[in-house]
Motif scaffolding. Structure first.
Motif, PDB file in Angstrom:
ATOM      1  N   LEU A   8       0.812  -1.225   0.000  1.00 26.18           N
ATOM      2  CA  LEU A   8       0.000   0.000   0.000  1.00 26.18           C
ATOM      3  C   LEU A   8       0.844   1.273   0.000  1.00 26.18           C
ATOM      4  O   LEU A   8       0.355   2.349   0.367  1.00 26.18           O
ATOM      5  CB  LEU A   8      -0.934  -0.008   1.224  1.00 26.18           C
ATOM      6  CG  LEU A   8      -1.922  -1.175   1.297  1.00 26.18           C
ATOM      7  CD1 LEU A   8      -2.795  -1.067   2.537  1.00 26.18           C
ATOM      8  CD2 LEU A   8      -2.781  -1.231   0.040  1.00 26.18           C
ATOM      9  N   HIS A   9       2.104   1.170  -0.371  1.00 28.08           N
ATOM     10  CA  HIS A   9       2.936   2.381  -0.388  1.00 28.08           C
ATOM     11  C   HIS A   9       4.042   2.248  -1.430  1.00 28.08           C
ATOM     12  O   HIS A   9       4.997   1.495  -1.239  1.00 28.08           O
ATOM     13  CB  HIS A   9       3.535   2.597   1.009  1.00 28.08           C
ATOM     14  CG  HIS A   9       4.218   3.912   1.207  1.00 28.08           C
ATOM     15  ND1 HIS A   9       4.414   4.472   2.458  1.00 28.08           N
ATOM     16  CD2 HIS A   9       4.755   4.797   0.326  1.00 28.08           C
ATOM     17  CE1 HIS A   9       5.045   5.629   2.336  1.00 28.08           C
ATOM     18  NE2 HIS A   9       5.275   5.848   1.045  1.00 28.08           N
ATOM     19  N   CYS A  10       3.875   2.938  -2.547  1.00 29.42           N
ATOM     20  CA  CYS A  10       4.946   2.957  -3.540  1.00 29.42           C
ATOM     21  C   CYS A  10       4.820   4.210  -4.414  1.00 29.42           C
ATOM     22  O   CYS A  10       3.789   4.882  -4.401  1.00 29.42           O
ATOM     23  CB  CYS A  10       4.938   1.693  -4.394  1.00 29.42           C
ATOM     24  SG  CYS A  10       3.478   1.503  -5.416  1.00 29.42           S
ATOM     25  N   HIS A  11       5.889   4.523  -5.106  1.00 19.52           N
ATOM     26  CA  HIS A  11       5.955   5.762  -5.903  1.00 19.52           C
ATOM     27  C   HIS A  11       6.249   5.445  -7.365  1.00 19.52           C
ATOM     28  O   HIS A  11       7.053   4.565  -7.666  1.00 19.52           O
ATOM     29  CB  HIS A  11       7.029   6.689  -5.334  1.00 19.52           C
ATOM     30  CG  HIS A  11       6.725   7.118  -3.928  1.00 19.52           C
ATOM     31  ND1 HIS A  11       6.026   8.270  -3.645  1.00 19.52           N
ATOM     32  CD2 HIS A  11       6.980   6.537  -2.733  1.00 19.52           C
ATOM     33  CE1 HIS A  11       5.874   8.376  -2.324  1.00 19.52           C
ATOM     34  NE2 HIS A  11       6.450   7.336  -1.746  1.00 19.52           N
ATOM     35  N   SER A  12       5.597   6.198  -8.254  1.00 20.67           N
ATOM     36  CA  SER A  12       5.793   6.003  -9.694  1.00 20.67           C
ATOM     37  C   SER A  12       6.562   7.187 -10.275  1.00 20.67           C
ATOM     38  O   SER A  12       6.921   8.129  -9.555  1.00 20.67           O
ATOM     39  CB  SER A  12       4.430   5.892 -10.394  1.00 20.67           C
ATOM     40  OG  SER A  12       3.873   7.180 -10.580  1.00 20.67           O
ATOM     41  N   ASP A  40       1.913   8.285  -4.689  1.00 21.57           N
ATOM     42  CA  ASP A  40       2.870   9.308  -5.122  1.00 21.57           C
ATOM     43  C   ASP A  40       2.792  10.533  -4.221  1.00 21.57           C
ATOM     44  O   ASP A  40       1.749  10.811  -3.618  1.00 21.57           O
ATOM     45  CB  ASP A  40       2.564   9.718  -6.573  1.00 21.57           C
ATOM     46  CG  ASP A  40       3.245   8.804  -7.571  1.00 21.57           C
ATOM     47  OD1 ASP A  40       4.423   8.462  -7.341  1.00 21.57           O
ATOM     48  OD2 ASP A  40       2.613   8.431  -8.571  1.00 21.57           O
ATOM     49  N   HIS A  41       3.889  11.263  -4.142  1.00 18.92           N
ATOM     50  CA  HIS A  41       3.908  12.514  -3.388  1.00 18.92           C
ATOM     51  C   HIS A  41       3.061  13.546  -4.137  1.00 18.92           C
ATOM     52  O   HIS A  41       3.367  13.891  -5.286  1.00 18.92           O
ATOM     53  CB  HIS A  41       5.323  13.083  -3.287  1.00 18.92           C
ATOM     54  CG  HIS A  41       6.304  12.171  -2.607  1.00 18.92           C
ATOM     55  ND1 HIS A  41       6.381  12.031  -1.243  1.00 18.92           N
ATOM     56  CD2 HIS A  41       7.253  11.356  -3.105  1.00 18.92           C
ATOM     57  CE1 HIS A  41       7.337  11.178  -0.940  1.00 18.92           C
ATOM     58  NE2 HIS A  41       7.887  10.745  -2.046  1.00 18.92           N
ATOM     59  N   ASP A  42       2.017  14.007  -3.486  1.00 20.82           N
ATOM     60  CA  ASP A  42       1.250  15.173  -3.958  1.00 20.82           C
ATOM     61  C   ASP A  42       0.643  15.031  -5.344  1.00 20.82           C
ATOM     62  O   ASP A  42       0.393  16.053  -6.006  1.00 20.82           O
ATOM     63  CB  ASP A  42       2.133  16.434  -3.944  1.00 20.82           C
ATOM     64  CG  ASP A  42       2.819  16.642  -2.615  1.00 20.82           C
ATOM     65  OD1 ASP A  42       2.251  16.241  -1.598  1.00 20.82           O
ATOM     66  OD2 ASP A  42       3.935  17.204  -2.604  1.00 20.82           O
ATOM     67  N   VAL A  65      -2.349   8.449  -1.882  1.00 19.88           N
ATOM     68  CA  VAL A  65      -1.497   9.634  -2.094  1.00 19.88           C
ATOM     69  C   VAL A  65      -0.685   9.854  -0.814  1.00 19.88           C
ATOM     70  O   VAL A  65      -1.107   9.447   0.265  1.00 19.88           O
ATOM     71  CB  VAL A  65      -2.379  10.878  -2.429  1.00 19.88           C
ATOM     72  CG1 VAL A  65      -3.284  11.264  -1.276  1.00 19.88           C
ATOM     73  CG2 VAL A  65      -1.538  12.076  -2.882  1.00 19.88           C
ATOM     74  N   GLU A  66       0.500  10.448  -0.947  1.00 18.72           N
ATOM     75  CA  GLU A  66       1.308  10.776   0.243  1.00 18.72           C
ATOM     76  C   GLU A  66       1.525  12.283   0.285  1.00 18.72           C
ATOM     77  O   GLU A  66       2.001  12.875  -0.690  1.00 18.72           O
ATOM     78  CB  GLU A  66       2.668  10.052   0.198  1.00 18.72           C
ATOM     79  CG  GLU A  66       3.527  10.322   1.437  1.00 18.72           C
ATOM     80  CD  GLU A  66       4.782   9.443   1.528  1.00 18.72           C
ATOM     81  OE1 GLU A  66       5.204   8.867   0.504  1.00 18.72           O
ATOM     82  OE2 GLU A  66       5.339   9.342   2.637  1.00 18.72           O
ATOM     83  N   PHE A  67       1.137  12.896   1.403  1.00 17.02           N
ATOM     84  CA  PHE A  67       1.310  14.340   1.571  1.00 17.02           C
ATOM     85  C   PHE A  67       2.383  14.634   2.612  1.00 17.02           C
ATOM     86  O   PHE A  67       2.447  13.967   3.653  1.00 17.02           O
ATOM     87  CB  PHE A  67       0.004  14.994   2.035  1.00 17.02           C
ATOM     88  CG  PHE A  67      -1.071  15.047   0.982  1.00 17.02           C
ATOM     89  CD1 PHE A  67      -0.842  15.677  -0.242  1.00 17.02           C
ATOM     90  CD2 PHE A  67      -2.320  14.482   1.211  1.00 17.02           C
ATOM     91  CE1 PHE A  67      -1.829  15.737  -1.219  1.00 17.02           C
ATOM     92  CE2 PHE A  67      -3.318  14.534   0.234  1.00 17.02           C
ATOM     93  CZ  PHE A  67      -3.069  15.167  -0.977  1.00 17.02           C
ATOM     94  N   SER A 245       5.923  -0.928   1.047  1.00 19.87           N
ATOM     95  CA  SER A 245       7.378  -0.918   0.889  1.00 19.87           C
ATOM     96  C   SER A 245       7.977   0.484   0.810  1.00 19.87           C
ATOM     97  O   SER A 245       9.107   0.707   1.186  1.00 19.87           O
ATOM     98  CB  SER A 245       7.743  -1.656  -0.402  1.00 19.87           C
ATOM     99  OG  SER A 245       7.113  -1.025  -1.514  1.00 19.87           O
ATOM    100  N   ASP A 246       7.197   1.466   0.308  1.00 19.94           N
ATOM    101  CA  ASP A 246       7.735   2.782  -0.056  1.00 19.94           C
ATOM    102  C   ASP A 246       8.751   2.623  -1.203  1.00 19.94           C
ATOM    103  O   ASP A 246       9.773   3.305  -1.252  1.00 19.94           O
ATOM    104  CB  ASP A 246       8.388   3.482   1.146  1.00 19.94           C
ATOM    105  CG  ASP A 246       8.393   5.004   1.009  1.00 19.94           C
ATOM    106  OD1 ASP A 246       7.897   5.524  -0.010  1.00 19.94           O
ATOM    107  OD2 ASP A 246       8.916   5.668   1.927  1.00 19.94           O
ATOM    108  N   PHE A 247       8.406   1.700  -2.098  1.00 19.99           N
ATOM    109  CA  PHE A 247       9.244   1.426  -3.268  1.00 19.99           C
ATOM    110  C   PHE A 247       9.387   2.675  -4.139  1.00 19.99           C
ATOM    111  O   PHE A 247       8.411   3.369  -4.410  1.00 19.99           O
ATOM    112  CB  PHE A 247       8.578   0.302  -4.072  1.00 19.99           C
ATOM    113  CG  PHE A 247       9.250  -0.036  -5.377  1.00 19.99           C
ATOM    114  CD1 PHE A 247      10.458  -0.705  -5.393  1.00 19.99           C
ATOM    115  CD2 PHE A 247       8.654   0.306  -6.592  1.00 19.99           C
ATOM    116  CE1 PHE A 247      11.073  -1.038  -6.599  1.00 19.99           C
ATOM    117  CE2 PHE A 247       9.252  -0.025  -7.796  1.00 19.99           C
ATOM    118  CZ  PHE A 247      10.466  -0.690  -7.802  1.00 19.99           C
TER     119      PHE A 247
HETATM  120 FE    FE Z   1       6.718   7.385   0.311  1.00 17.14          FE
END
Ligand code: FE
Ligand code: AMP
Ligand code: ZN
Ligand code: FE
Length: 280
Positions: A8-12, A40-42, A65-67, A245-247
């Motif tokens: 439930l945590h990754c970035h593209s 993704d951030h913001d 989303v991650e803020f 993971s915050d991949f």
């Molecule tokens: Fe993150």
């Protein structure tokens, strides 16, 4: 027992990850994940590309989303989940954050120039080989490597870009309470991201008294015993337990997708909430 896993945590590439949204969906299935949220951030732009392919290939996705917020001068990350992706509040808040980033990034570039490391915004945009939606410090770090100022992203953060380092700038602040409120207004669930990384016990205490819906108990490659405290807190408060993971792909090469995840029992309430808020 099923072997259901959802990261439930990754970035593209829409923020500071190096794998594009379609690639993330394919990678998730390749490594045997059943569920995914791209946080993704913001920005929530990744979903436009990721959702159709996830639906076609049978990967269960929920919005995310991650803020970045600031509480008593300390940076605190919040995750928002299960809101309707067409929601205006979330999109407007993302736009506000993009503006904060634009001026914050310029501030950082000014500081780098003052430290004899001039970089133009175009060089930052080109550094990762594509034009990302959300530009962050990892992109600046990549540009610094390309210009020969540092050898690695780690070095860039350690010497210059990390919180409290000489070229750090936080930019305009958004507070935690305000961010929770916006996530709630959008029908979403507000979750404390990676509490494991918060050093200040006073900040943790404050956060635990705020109206969150959940806490990210499983994170990256943390060992089980590092998660116990957060699982107990979730239980006490009847909060949702999330994990991921915050991949980021190559920019954080040591953290693979799926290195933390939640099982079906943890995933279901988030998915249920998501489906309830997203008319089909
Ligand atoms: Fe993150
Ligand atoms: P920003 O959102 O632009 O302030 O950048 C923060 C992002 O930089 C985090 O979400 C991480 O992805 C990345 N980051 C933070 N610290 C480090 C570090 N020491 N090494 C590599 N990446 C980092
Ligand atoms: Zn990031
Ligand atoms: Fe984070």
């Amino acid at each position: 027992m099923s072997s259901f896993k959802a990261d439930l945590h990754c970035h593209s590439t829409c923020s500071d990850g190096t794998v594009d949204p379609e690639g993330l969906v394919k990678l998730a299935l390749q490594i045997g994940l059943n569920g995914l949220s791209i946080t993704d951030h913001d920005t929530i732009d990744a979903y436009e590309k990721a959702l159709p392919i996830a639906n076609a290939l049978g990967l269960r996705m929920i919005s995310g989303v991650e803020f970045s917020t600031v509480h008593r001068n300390v940076s605190v990350h919040l995750l928002g989940y299960s809101f309707d992706l067409r929601n205006k509040e979330i999109k407007e808040f993302c736009n506000k954050h993009q503006k904060r980033r634009e001026s914050r990034n310029l501030e950082i570039l000014n500081k780098l120039a003052a430290h004899k490391m001039p970089i133009s915004m175009n060089e930052v945009k080109e550094a990762m080989g594509h034009a990302p939606g959300t530009i962050g410090r990892p992109h600046i770090a990549q540009a610094m490597i390309k210009k020969g100022y540092v050898k690695s992203i780690e070095e860039a953060f350690k010497r210059f870009l990390g919180e409290g380092r000489p070229c750090y700038a936080s930019g305009q602040h958004f507070d935690v309470e305000e961010t929770i409120e916006i996530i709630h207004k959008a029908g979403g669930l507000a979750v404390i991201a990676h509490p494991h990384l918060i050093q200040n016990e006073g900040i943790i205490k404050n956060l635990l008294s705020m109206p969150f819906d959940g806490i990210e108990c499983y994170y990256a490659k943390m060992h089980a015993n590092q998660n116990t405290r957060w699982l107990e807190i979730a239980k006490e408060r009847n909060w949702l337990v999330t994990g991921g993971s915050d991949f980021h792909g190559e920019v954080k090469a040591l953290i693979p997708l799926g290195s933390s995840w939640v099982d079906q029992e943890r995933f279901r309430p988030l998915e249920k909430h998501y489906l309830m808020h997203t008319p089909h």
